[in-house]
Design a protein around this motif. Structure first.
Motif, PDB file in Angstrom:
ATOM      1  N   UNK A  54       5.813   2.012 -14.863  1.00 12.53           N
ATOM      2  CA  UNK A  54       5.278   1.155 -15.910  1.00 12.53           C
ATOM      3  C   UNK A  54       5.933  -0.223 -15.889  1.00 12.53           C
ATOM      4  N   UNK A  55       7.256  -0.249 -15.728  1.00 14.64           N
ATOM      5  CA  UNK A  55       7.988  -1.520 -15.729  1.00 14.64           C
ATOM      6  C   UNK A  55       7.604  -2.371 -14.528  1.00 14.64           C
ATOM      7  N   UNK A  56       7.491  -1.765 -13.354  1.00 12.81           N
ATOM      8  CA  UNK A  56       7.203  -2.502 -12.126  1.00 12.81           C
ATOM      9  C   UNK A  56       5.708  -2.621 -11.827  1.00 12.81           C
ATOM     10  N   UNK A  57       4.883  -2.000 -12.678  1.00  6.68           N
ATOM     11  CA  UNK A  57       3.434  -2.007 -12.460  1.00  6.68           C
ATOM     12  C   UNK A  57       3.096  -1.559 -11.039  1.00  6.68           C
ATOM     13  N   UNK A  58       3.733  -0.496 -10.644  1.00  3.79           N
ATOM     14  CA  UNK A  58       3.538   0.062  -9.303  1.00  3.79           C
ATOM     15  C   UNK A  58       3.822   1.552  -9.358  1.00  3.79           C
ATOM     16  N   UNK A  59       3.300   2.263  -8.381  1.00  2.17           N
ATOM     17  CA  UNK A  59       3.604   3.681  -8.253  1.00  2.17           C
ATOM     18  C   UNK A  59       4.980   3.809  -7.604  1.00  2.17           C
ATOM     19  N   UNK A  60       5.937   4.296  -8.363  1.00  6.97           N
ATOM     20  CA  UNK A  60       7.317   4.410  -7.879  1.00  6.97           C
ATOM     21  C   UNK A  60       7.612   5.867  -7.548  1.00  6.97           C
ATOM     22  N   UNK A  61       7.912   6.118  -6.294  1.00 10.23           N
ATOM     23  CA  UNK A  61       8.260   7.457  -5.831  1.00 10.23           C
ATOM     24  C   UNK A  61       9.754   7.483  -5.570  1.00 10.23           C
ATOM     25  N   UNK A  62      10.469   8.266  -6.367  1.00 13.98           N
ATOM     26  CA  UNK A  62      11.921   8.327  -6.208  1.00 13.98           C
ATOM     27  C   UNK A  62      12.300   9.057  -4.927  1.00 13.98           C
ATOM     28  N   UNK A  63      11.654  10.223  -4.693  1.00 16.77           N
ATOM     29  CA  UNK A  63      11.942  11.024  -3.504  1.00 16.77           C
ATOM     30  C   UNK A  63      10.660  11.651  -2.985  1.00 16.77           C
ATOM     31  N   UNK A 107      -4.892  -6.640  -2.839  1.00 21.92           N
ATOM     32  CA  UNK A 107      -3.874  -6.384  -3.847  1.00 21.92           C
ATOM     33  C   UNK A 107      -3.601  -4.891  -3.955  1.00 21.92           C
ATOM     34  N   UNK A 108      -4.674  -4.130  -4.221  1.00 18.11           N
ATOM     35  CA  UNK A 108      -4.560  -2.681  -4.248  1.00 18.11           C
ATOM     36  C   UNK A 108      -3.481  -2.197  -5.214  1.00 18.11           C
ATOM     37  N   UNK A 109      -3.053  -0.980  -5.042  1.00 19.70           N
ATOM     38  CA  UNK A 109      -2.001  -0.386  -5.849  1.00 19.70           C
ATOM     39  C   UNK A 109      -0.673  -0.515  -5.117  1.00 19.70           C
ATOM     40  N   UNK A 110       0.265  -1.175  -5.765  1.00 18.65           N
ATOM     41  CA  UNK A 110       1.590  -1.329  -5.166  1.00 18.65           C
ATOM     42  C   UNK A 110       2.315   0.016  -5.210  1.00 18.65           C
ATOM     43  N   UNK A 111       3.000   0.333  -4.120  1.00 16.47           N
ATOM     44  CA  UNK A 111       3.745   1.586  -4.021  1.00 16.47           C
ATOM     45  C   UNK A 111       5.170   1.288  -3.574  1.00 16.47           C
ATOM     46  N   UNK A 112       6.126   1.867  -4.287  1.00 15.84           N
ATOM     47  CA  UNK A 112       7.531   1.739  -3.897  1.00 15.84           C
ATOM     48  C   UNK A 112       8.109   3.129  -3.689  1.00 15.84           C
ATOM     49  N   UNK A 113       8.695   3.336  -2.531  1.00 13.93           N
ATOM     50  CA  UNK A 113       9.291   4.626  -2.206  1.00 13.93           C
ATOM     51  C   UNK A 113      10.790   4.435  -2.004  1.00 13.93           C
ATOM     52  N   UNK A 114      11.565   5.022  -2.881  1.00 10.18           N
ATOM     53  CA  UNK A 114      13.015   4.887  -2.762  1.00 10.18           C
ATOM     54  C   UNK A 114      13.556   5.679  -1.574  1.00 10.18           C
ATOM     55  N   UNK A 147      13.004   6.958   5.580  1.00 12.51           N
ATOM     56  CA  UNK A 147      12.655   5.626   5.080  1.00 12.51           C
ATOM     57  C   UNK A 147      13.364   5.422   3.752  1.00 12.51           C
ATOM     58  N   UNK A 148      14.030   4.281   3.600  1.00 10.56           N
ATOM     59  CA  UNK A 148      14.751   3.980   2.368  1.00 10.56           C
ATOM     60  C   UNK A 148      14.273   2.638   1.827  1.00 10.56           C
ATOM     61  N   UNK A 149      13.816   2.652   0.561  1.00 11.19           N
ATOM     62  CA  UNK A 149      13.366   1.452  -0.139  1.00 11.19           C
ATOM     63  C   UNK A 149      12.151   0.804   0.541  1.00 11.19           C
ATOM     64  N   UNK A 150      11.125   1.596   0.754  1.00 12.94           N
ATOM     65  CA  UNK A 150       9.883   1.094   1.332  1.00 12.94           C
ATOM     66  C   UNK A 150       8.984   0.573   0.217  1.00 12.94           C
ATOM     67  N   UNK A 151       8.460  -0.647   0.402  1.00  8.65           N
ATOM     68  CA  UNK A 151       7.644  -1.293  -0.619  1.00  8.65           C
ATOM     69  C   UNK A 151       6.406  -1.891   0.022  1.00  8.65           C
ATOM     70  N   UNK A 152       5.216  -1.542  -0.484  1.00 11.83           N
ATOM     71  CA  UNK A 152       3.972  -2.040   0.113  1.00 11.83           C
ATOM     72  C   UNK A 152       3.673  -3.488  -0.246  1.00 11.83           C
ATOM     73  N   UNK A 153       4.374  -4.043  -1.236  1.00 10.15           N
ATOM     74  CA  UNK A 153       4.106  -5.427  -1.641  1.00 10.15           C
ATOM     75  C   UNK A 153       4.801  -6.445  -0.745  1.00 10.15           C
ATOM     76  N   UNK A 154       5.707  -5.993   0.086  1.00  7.62           N
ATOM     77  CA  UNK A 154       6.417  -6.910   0.969  1.00  7.62           C
ATOM     78  C   UNK A 154       7.730  -7.399   0.398  1.00  7.62           C
ATOM     79  N   UNK A 155       8.026  -7.049  -0.868  1.00  2.73           N
ATOM     80  CA  UNK A 155       9.308  -7.429  -1.462  1.00  2.73           C
ATOM     81  C   UNK A 155      10.399  -6.493  -0.949  1.00  2.73           C
ATOM     82  N   UNK A 156      11.377  -7.059  -0.290  1.00  6.29           N
ATOM     83  CA  UNK A 156      12.461  -6.240   0.223  1.00  6.29           C
ATOM     84  C   UNK A 156      12.159  -5.690   1.605  1.00  6.29           C
TER      85      UNK A 156
END
Length: 323
Positions: free
Chosen positions: A94-103, A153-160, A191-200
């Motif tokens: 909710x905070x990052x407006x993205x699908x955040x996958x911790x593991x 734009x699509x749905x941003x996804x972040x995988x820790x 994979x560690x800290x993968x982000x589809x938005x290109x940040x990081x």
């Protein structure tokens, strides 16, 4: 009166927690398992079996154990895994407006890939073309710019953390005059800290080994948007004779034995229209090479080594260090 109201609230919250717990831990898995099995079977057009589905409503995690997808003839296992586990983070999403996958963990995945005499791969039939895809391919008109922008734009996804361990693959190629087959096991991916938005930038590593102890290992940094990757890649003990079905018709001799070992730093930058690709600190070693023609040995190479070499594919240059 106030005390009674407070007691009612506490009891109500307690009852809600009990219902939420029972539904999440007990009821939802019973509902999800048959639905998931049926939907996957319909989509893949193959028999699918799932042993266990577990859901943790508090950690928002899903576990699927012992999944199997049978081949079309139902005689072999086409794909499987022993365990799939994913843990979502609702607050971070909710905070990052993205699908955040911790593991996300995948244990002992397996895939059977077969190429028939016509060169068609069996796995491609798992994903039938939809009407939308067919109509898009048949339509020669240019895509709508606004629609294209929305798709980008699509749905941003972040995988820790993404981790695959104990993977395996069987590959059969019947498209060659001489059939080829190999088994790759184990396959590991991190994979560690993968982000589809290109940040990081994500850290990644991939390793695999064949049935005759050939090894491939890649480790480095990765960014998806745009696609940029830098790191080191290594191939160890690659058997020249094993891959004869792919080059035998192109050369006038047989490679009876020999192993290839390669190590290099690589740089791939896809941020521009033309991707920039280069290799640095390239080392290549051929050992125990024996070439034979018409049952006669005509060349033996004990060791051939190239070191400290650089290749720039865009400039089409090779800088050879030592031979």
């Amino acid at each position: 009166m106030e005390k009674r109201r407070s007691t009612q609230i506490v009891v109500g919250v307690f009852i809600c927690l009990i219902v939420y717990t029972l539904v999440g831990f007990l009821l939802l898995p019973l509902i999800v398992k048959p639905i998931l099995t049926d939907k996957l079977s319909q989509f893949l057009q193959r028999e699918v079996a799932i042993e266990t589905v577990r859901i943790n409503p508090y950690s928002l995690s899903l576990t699927i154990r012992d999944l199997e997808v049978k081949t079309e003839e139902k005689s072999e296992i086409l794909a499987s895994w022993s365990e799939f586990y994913v843990n979502l983070q609702s607050l971070s999403s909710l905070v990052n407006r993205a699908l955040v996958i911790k593991e996300l963990y995948l244990r002992e995945p397996f895939l059977r890939i077969e190429r028939d005499s016509n060169g068609d791969l069996n796995v491609l039939s798992l994903f039938p073309k939809t009407e939308g895809e067919n109509s898009h391919r048949d339509n020669n008109s240019k895509p709508n710019v606004q629609e294209e922008g929305r798709n980008e734009k699509g749905l941003a996804v972040r995988m820790d953390l993404v981790e695959m361990v104990g993977g395996g693959m069987l590959f059969f190629d019947n498209s060659r005059p001489e059939p080829f087959q190999t088994e790759i096991r184990p396959i590991s991916l991190s994979l560690i800290n993968l982000n589809t938005t290109g940040d990081g930038v994500a850290d990644f590593s991939l390793s695999l080994k064949s049935e005759i102890e050939e090894e491939i290992a890649v480790k480095g940094k990765l960014s998806l948007n745009p696609f940029i990757s830098r790191g080191n890649a290594a191939i160890k003990g690659l058997s020249a004779k094993k891959y004869a079905p792919y080059y035998r018709d192109a050369i006038a001799f047989d490679i009876e034995k020999g192993t290839l070992t390669v190590s290099t730093d690589y740089d791939y930058d896809g941020s521009n229209d033309q991707a920039a690709v280069s290799l640095d600190n390239l080392s290549l070693s051929l050992r125990d090479m024996l070439l034979r023609k018409e049952s006669m040995d005509f060349l033996t190479v004990d060791t051939f080594t190239i070191e400290e070499t650089g290749i720039n594919f865009n400039e089409k240059t090779i800088d050879i260090g030592m031979i």
